[in-house]
Structures are given as C-alpha cells and as structure tokens.
Design an enzyme around this catalytic site. Structure first.
Site, PDB file in Angstrom:
ATOM      1  N   SER A  83      96.763  51.629  66.078  1.00 57.55           N
ATOM      2  CA  SER A  83      95.621  52.212  66.775  1.00 57.55           C
ATOM      3  C   SER A  83      96.010  53.589  67.299  1.00 57.55           C
ATOM      4  O   SER A  83      97.004  54.169  66.853  1.00 57.55           O
ATOM      5  CB  SER A  83      95.153  51.296  67.904  1.00 57.55           C
ATOM      6  OG  SER A  83      93.906  51.730  68.409  1.00 57.55           O
ATOM      7  N   ASN A  84      95.217  54.126  68.193  1.00 57.22           N
ATOM      8  CA  ASN A  84      95.510  55.443  68.758  1.00 57.22           C
ATOM      9  C   ASN A  84      95.023  55.510  70.194  1.00 57.22           C
ATOM     10  O   ASN A  84      94.383  54.585  70.688  1.00 57.22           O
ATOM     11  CB  ASN A  84      94.881  56.550  67.903  1.00 57.22           C
ATOM     12  CG  ASN A  84      93.371  56.457  67.889  1.00 57.22           C
ATOM     13  OD1 ASN A  84      92.718  56.643  68.915  1.00 57.22           O
ATOM     14  ND2 ASN A  84      92.802  56.127  66.737  1.00 57.22           N
ATOM     15  N   HIS A  85      95.352  56.614  70.873  1.00 58.97           N
ATOM     16  CA  HIS A  85      95.156  56.695  72.329  1.00 58.97           C
ATOM     17  C   HIS A  85      93.754  57.118  72.767  1.00 58.97           C
ATOM     18  O   HIS A  85      93.578  57.511  73.910  1.00 58.97           O
ATOM     19  CB  HIS A  85      96.187  57.653  72.931  1.00 58.97           C
ATOM     20  CG  HIS A  85      97.590  57.129  72.877  1.00 58.97           C
ATOM     21  ND1 HIS A  85      97.997  56.038  73.605  1.00 58.97           N
ATOM     22  CD2 HIS A  85      98.665  57.512  72.151  1.00 58.97           C
ATOM     23  CE1 HIS A  85      99.272  55.789  73.352  1.00 58.97           C
ATOM     24  NE2 HIS A  85      99.707  56.668  72.465  1.00 58.97           N
ATOM     25  N   SER A  86      92.771  57.064  71.872  1.00 54.13           N
ATOM     26  CA  SER A  86      91.418  57.431  72.294  1.00 54.13           C
ATOM     27  C   SER A  86      90.907  56.464  73.360  1.00 54.13           C
ATOM     28  O   SER A  86      90.996  55.249  73.208  1.00 54.13           O
ATOM     29  CB  SER A  86      90.470  57.391  71.088  1.00 54.13           C
ATOM     30  OG  SER A  86      89.138  57.518  71.522  1.00 54.13           O
TER      31      SER A  86
ATOM     32  N   ALA B 284      87.891  58.190  67.294  1.00 54.50           N
ATOM     33  CA  ALA B 284      89.172  58.570  66.700  1.00 54.50           C
ATOM     34  C   ALA B 284      89.499  57.525  65.635  1.00 54.50           C
ATOM     35  O   ALA B 284      90.171  56.533  65.896  1.00 54.50           O
ATOM     36  CB  ALA B 284      90.258  58.638  67.764  1.00 54.50           C
TER      37      ALA B 284
END
Lengths: 239, 239
Positions: free
Chosen positions: B38-41, B105
């Site tokens: 995943s990502n930090h959005s 994101a």
C-alpha cells in the site's frame, strides 16, 4: 491513608512490580518514500494484553507499529514502523524486561533496498520485481538473548496451526506461543473476538471464542502460571 | 417556504445538478491473505474535495480505498481495496459522471498472483522475490473512454514535478492535473495542509500552502472555470 490505598491497589495484581513489554500491530516496510509492504494486523490483541497487564499491577511498555488505537492509561507506548526499529526498541528495554509478549505481526521480509525517490512506472515495462531480504526474528532474538525475559510468541497461521506453532516454540526457544487460525474471518486481525490455543514445552490449552479483552486476561493467567512453575522448577527464566 | 429555501440553497452552487465522482485514499494490493502493498495516502485531499463539491450543490460519489476518515454528509461512499476494484466502480458510474477527480494514490503495480495461504518464511532462504504486474491506469482509462467526463488527475512526485505532471496530462489525455511534491514532508499525504500546481493543456496555476479544505475549493473553482471554457469553445467534455 493514600499510601495504604495505593499499596492495597497494587498488591492485588499478580504482576505487581514486574515490567511487561508487549509488541503490537503490524510493521511497515518501506519500498520507497510513498510505498510500503504491511499486513492486516489491527493491534487490538496486543493493546488488550497491555490493558490486562496494567490491571494486574505491571509496569507496561507497548512497542507499537502503526495502528489507530488509543493508548491504554498508564501504558508507555513507543511508536515504531519497521521490524528493525521494533527489534531495536525491544533490545533497549531487555535488561529491565520480566515478561516479553510479541503479539506484533512483524513482516518476515523487507525490501532489500529502499529507493530514495518514488519508483516511476516505466512505459513498456509491464512487470516489476521487488527483492526482499529476511527481517530479524524479534521474538527469537529476545528468547535467545543472555538476558532473556519470559518470552511469549504469537503464530498467525492459515493451516496446520498446531504443527506450525509447536515447531516455532521449539525452534525459537520460546516459553509459550499463542496460536490462532487467521483463515477464519470471524476471528483474528480485525475482529474484536479471538480464539486461540496456547502451547508451552509440555502442554497446551485451548482458549475458545471470546472477546480479545477476556482472552488477554486468560493469556496473562497462563503466562503467570507457567512462569511460577518454571521458577519453582529452578529454571529461572526471569531476572 | 421550505421549498424556496432549499431551492435558493441549491441554486447558489456552481455544480448544482452535476454528478462529481472522486477517488480517494490508497489502494491495497494483496500479496497473500495477510500481507499487502500500500502507500501513505491518508485520503484527506479527496475527502476535502468531496465536501467542497457538496457545498457547491453537486451530487457526489466517493470511491474510497481504506482510510479512517468519516464520510462527509450527503456523500455516497463506495469502499474498495484494490486498483482493479476502484476501476470497476469508476466505470460502473461513468455514464452518469460529469466530473471525475482521481485523487486516490493508486498502486501502479500489484502482485502478479495472490497466494491462497500465508506465504511461509523458508529457513535458509534469506531472499524472496515478489513479481508485480502493472495495474490498470484508472484516470487514463476514464479519460479515454467514449463516455468520458471532464477528467482530473493527480500527480504525487518527489522531483521534477512540472515535467512529470505535464507529461502525464498529455499522455493520459486529461483535462487537468493537480501536482504536488511529496518529498516536502510539511505537506502532502498525512498533513492537513497542501501546496500544489494545477496544469491544463494551455496553462497552469500555483496553489500556495493552504489547508486541504481551502485547496479543495480552489481546485473545484479551477475545474469549473476550465470546464466552462472548454464547453464554450465547443469542445464538449461533458454529457
């Protein structure tokens, strides 16, 4: 009078005067500045154990990966992201730790290098490879440390739960392991309930479906019983 | 009287009668039953745009990856996890969408296969490889669809922001792109503030550091202005 009240309060706990260190939540392993690998651990089980340990009079430190949970009162929380940070925090506390409970869902692997800039999608490149390297095994490192506390691991499995759990108990030299079957979506990571089996070198105990708060108390009771047995057998697992 | 009040309320909005669809948050791409990429959005920017669009009288649908944000009042939220689910939800709504704002994101890549069981750590194997394949490009797919709405993309970059943003605008055939520099940790993913530059085929506008709520209003004003210009130029971007 206040002193007496305080004393009577703390005397009732089975863990009064003991330092319990608990890891909780997932770890996040960075791929680049924006992407990471993580897992679905909510941290609820570890936070419930922290609360139960406070209720038994312990001094409690929670080494926590990213979660959205409030810190239980009187618990000291140390925030970490990666497995390496979690290990470092655990080792810094080891000489004062009596009981170490590793409930965090630590990433087994992390990207072998962290890209400095966001990795760009390349036109024409339909595939990408992420190379991973093994993370340190936090609970095994603590259990095999010269200053080892009483060490409790967790095993989240999707099959063959008892076999995998007993193998981990032996291989990592743990005092106890709490195993649950995360393929059952009614319990586990994002649920408020849990069911598990606790294994130790010569026995096991089923903990049937119950709230994580109740399970935390039952796990701590198991820990305390085993710890007293181990000490009275002359094998001091604690400092 | 109530009817009049309602009418006057809705008449003042620039987007009254329009359906605005907004994607927000990160996507989660499963590796196995417990692990994901995943990502930090945080989703804050997309949720702020949803609120601003409601305030301008629009009908708003938020297609959201996993976040911890409350749904703004009168916004319909569709929960998704992966990029493929987000694309499917976007295409299901496309024939009724007037303005599509892709603030999510989205993971560029996903694991090429999802393991049915938790992948076990193998003793002696210090490395692991995850093979990834390219995800569908949601905003480009929408922008190049026969029933395309007015389509707005986002670009989160860590360097060369203007160059990458303009290249994306052209290549994906977007009407507008909002670009920000996520290497500046004071703004962006987890902040309540943001700074960005909006690019369209023949121009750009800087949006200096401000709250995400204010920025959402400014972005929608840009969208509305460009949309009116495009329609009056006889190039109907909307249905």
């Amino acid at each position: 009078e206040i002193t007496e009240l305080c004393a009577s309060y703390f005397q009732k706990g089975k863990l009064t005067g003991k330092h319990v260190v608990i890891t909780a939540g997932p770890t996040q392993e960075a791929i680049d500045p924006v992407r990471y690998i993580s897992n679905h651990s909510s941290g609820k089980m570890g936070y419930a154990i922290a609360q139960a340990a406070i209720d038994q009079g312990a001094k409690v430190t929670l080494i926590s990966g990213p979660t959205n949970l409030p810190v239980p009162e009187r618990v000291e929380r140390i925030n970490v992201k990666s497995a390496e940070q979690m290990l470092e925090a655990s080792l810094q506390l080891i000489s004062s730790t009596d009981i170490f409970i590793a409930s965090a869902a630590v990433a087994d692997y992390r990207p072998s290098e962290i890209a400095e800039h966001k990795i760009k999608k390349v036109d024409g490149e339909d595939q990408m490879i992420i190379k991973l390297v093994k993370n340190p095994d936090i609970v095994a490192t603590v259990a095999q440390h010269p200053e080892r506390p009483f060490t409790v691991g967790f095993a989240a499995e999707t099959r063959d739960v008892a076999n995998y759990a007993n193998a981990k108990l032996t291989r990592k030299q743990l005092d106890m392991i709490v195993a649950n079957d995360v393929s059952n979506t009614q319990i586990g990571f994002n649920s408020d309930d849990n069911a598990a089996t606790v294994f130790w070198p010569n026995g096991s105990q089923d903990l049937p479906l119950m709230s994580k708060a109740q399970m935390a108390q039952d796990i701590l009771l198991c820990v305390h019983t085993r710890w007293v047995e181990k000490e009275s057998a002359g094998i001091s697992a604690t400092k």
